[in-house]
Motif scaffolding. Structure first.
Motif, short mmCIF file in Angstrom:
data_model
loop_
_atom_site.label_atom_id
_atom_site.label_comp_id
_atom_site.label_asym_id
_atom_site.label_seq_id
_atom_site.Cartn_x
_atom_site.Cartn_y
_atom_site.Cartn_z
N LEU A 16 -56.19 28.42 -43.22
CA LEU A 16 -55.99 28.53 -44.81
C LEU A 16 -55.03 29.58 -45.13
O LEU A 16 -54.18 29.40 -46.21
N ILE A 17 -55.03 30.46 -44.20
CA ILE A 17 -54.02 31.82 -44.58
C ILE A 17 -52.55 31.55 -43.91
O ILE A 17 -51.93 32.44 -44.05
N ASN A 18 -52.47 30.44 -43.23
CA ASN A 18 -51.23 29.98 -42.66
C ASN A 18 -50.37 29.22 -43.72
O ASN A 18 -50.54 28.29 -43.70
N PRO A 19 -49.21 30.14 -44.37
CA PRO A 19 -48.52 29.23 -45.33
C PRO A 19 -47.88 28.09 -44.68
O PRO A 19 -47.69 27.26 -45.66
N MET A 20 -47.17 28.32 -43.50
CA MET A 20 -46.41 27.02 -42.93
C MET A 20 -47.28 25.89 -42.80
O MET A 20 -46.77 24.64 -42.96
N TRP A 21 -48.66 25.90 -42.40
CA TRP A 21 -49.69 24.78 -42.49
C TRP A 21 -50.00 24.33 -43.77
O TRP A 21 -50.24 23.05 -43.82
N ILE A 22 -50.12 25.15 -44.48
CA ILE A 22 -50.35 24.49 -45.89
C ILE A 22 -49.15 23.88 -46.66
O ILE A 22 -49.29 22.88 -46.84
N PHE A 23 -47.81 24.35 -46.37
CA PHE A 23 -46.83 23.73 -46.59
C PHE A 23 -46.67 22.37 -46.08
O PHE A 23 -46.35 21.15 -46.66
N TYR A 24 -46.89 22.26 -44.78
CA TYR A 24 -46.82 20.98 -43.80
C TYR A 24 -48.00 20.09 -44.46
O TYR A 24 -47.34 18.85 -44.00
N SER A 25 -49.05 20.35 -44.89
CA SER A 25 -50.09 19.59 -44.99
C SER A 25 -50.21 19.20 -46.46
O SER A 25 -50.80 18.16 -46.78
N THR A 26 -49.32 19.81 -47.26
CA THR A 26 -49.59 19.26 -48.71
C THR A 26 -48.10 19.06 -49.30
O THR A 26 -47.91 17.77 -49.67
N VAL A 27 -47.23 20.07 -49.44
CA VAL A 27 -45.88 19.76 -50.19
C VAL A 27 -45.18 18.90 -49.57
O VAL A 27 -44.28 17.91 -50.00
#
Length: 248
Positions: A16-27
């Motif tokens: 949850l705190i990894n911005p790259m994984w958040i970006f890769y999974s949503t945006v």
């Protein structure tokens, strides 16, 4: 159970705190669906628009890529110290990989379900209306299967890099055969039959049948096959897992 939940909570927060994984999974999947849908807007009909096709196919493709996320969360360098502490504690050693699988599957489901809501609201992508619960259920089971697959590849190859390289090949073969990027119908009956070796083909066929035909004839068999494959992959994790191989 309390100690396992603490491990699971830590693994989920790492994602949850990894911005790259958040970006890769949503945006990233939203932009990919929007771009592909726009570029091919004249190639589809009125009932199934290009945004409908690519909205669904890109979500499935990103769900397939959850396997690489699971591999990263299992053997990434910064995770290994935490794994070592668990191994030397009086806890079942299977907690390490089961926690990573569940955390990755939950994280990916949350992210991809948010993308589904966004695609529906902004691009009017049809995800089944009142039948959307069936779409989310089979996608959730698929996310669980590929999460187990990602961890299994790490256990077999004992290397995050090797596992990801092999997974990338498998993902792209399954994606192409499944018709995620372009339909294979025009390549002949033989190619169409060959495409059914890909679980992605089963998934995308069933989702479109449920959404547009209200046809559930292959839904439950596909769901059961995915669950069975998940159980087999989980058993293989248990057979091949040797904790000392993943902390060095």
């Amino acid at each position: 159970m309390y100690k396992f939940l603490q491990i699971f909570k830590r693994d989920f927060l790492n994602l949850l705190i990894n911005p790259m994984w958040i970006f890769y999974s949503t945006v990233f999947p939203f932009l990919l669906a929007a771009i592909f849908g726009f570029l091919s807007s004249g190639n589809y009909g009125k009932e199934i628009t290009s945004y409908d096709y690519y909205g669904i196919s890109i979500i499935i493709y990103m769900a397939l890529n959850t396997s690489t996320l699971a591999a990263n969360s299992f053997m990434e360098e910064k995770i290994k110290k935490g794994n070592m502490r668990i191994i030397y504690s009086p806890l079942p050693k299977s907690n390490i990989y089961i926690s990573k699988i569940l955390a990755t599957a939950l994280f990916s489901c949350i992210c991809h379900f948010l993308v589904i809501a966004l695609l529906n609201l902004t691009l009017n992508v049809n995800f089944g209306g009142e039948n959307i619960i069936y779409i989310l259920l089979i996608l959730g089971v698929f996310e669980g299967f590929v999460s187990i697959l990602g961890v299994l590849f790490c256990i077999i190859f004992k290397s995050e890099n090797t596992a990801n390289q092999v997974l990338s090949i498998v993902i792209n073969i399954f994606g192409i055969l499944g018709g995620l990027f372009f339909r294979l119908d025009g390549f002949g009956e033989r190619m169409e039959k060959l495409s059914y070796i890909s679980p992605v083909k089963w998934l995308i066929t069933n989702i479109f049948k449920v959404i547009y035909d209200r046809d559930f004839s292959y839904y439950m068999p596909t769901l059961y096959i995915l669950i069975l494959l998940s159980i087999i992959a989980l058993l293989l994790c248990r057979i091949f897992y040797k904790e000392e191989d993943y902390i060095c």
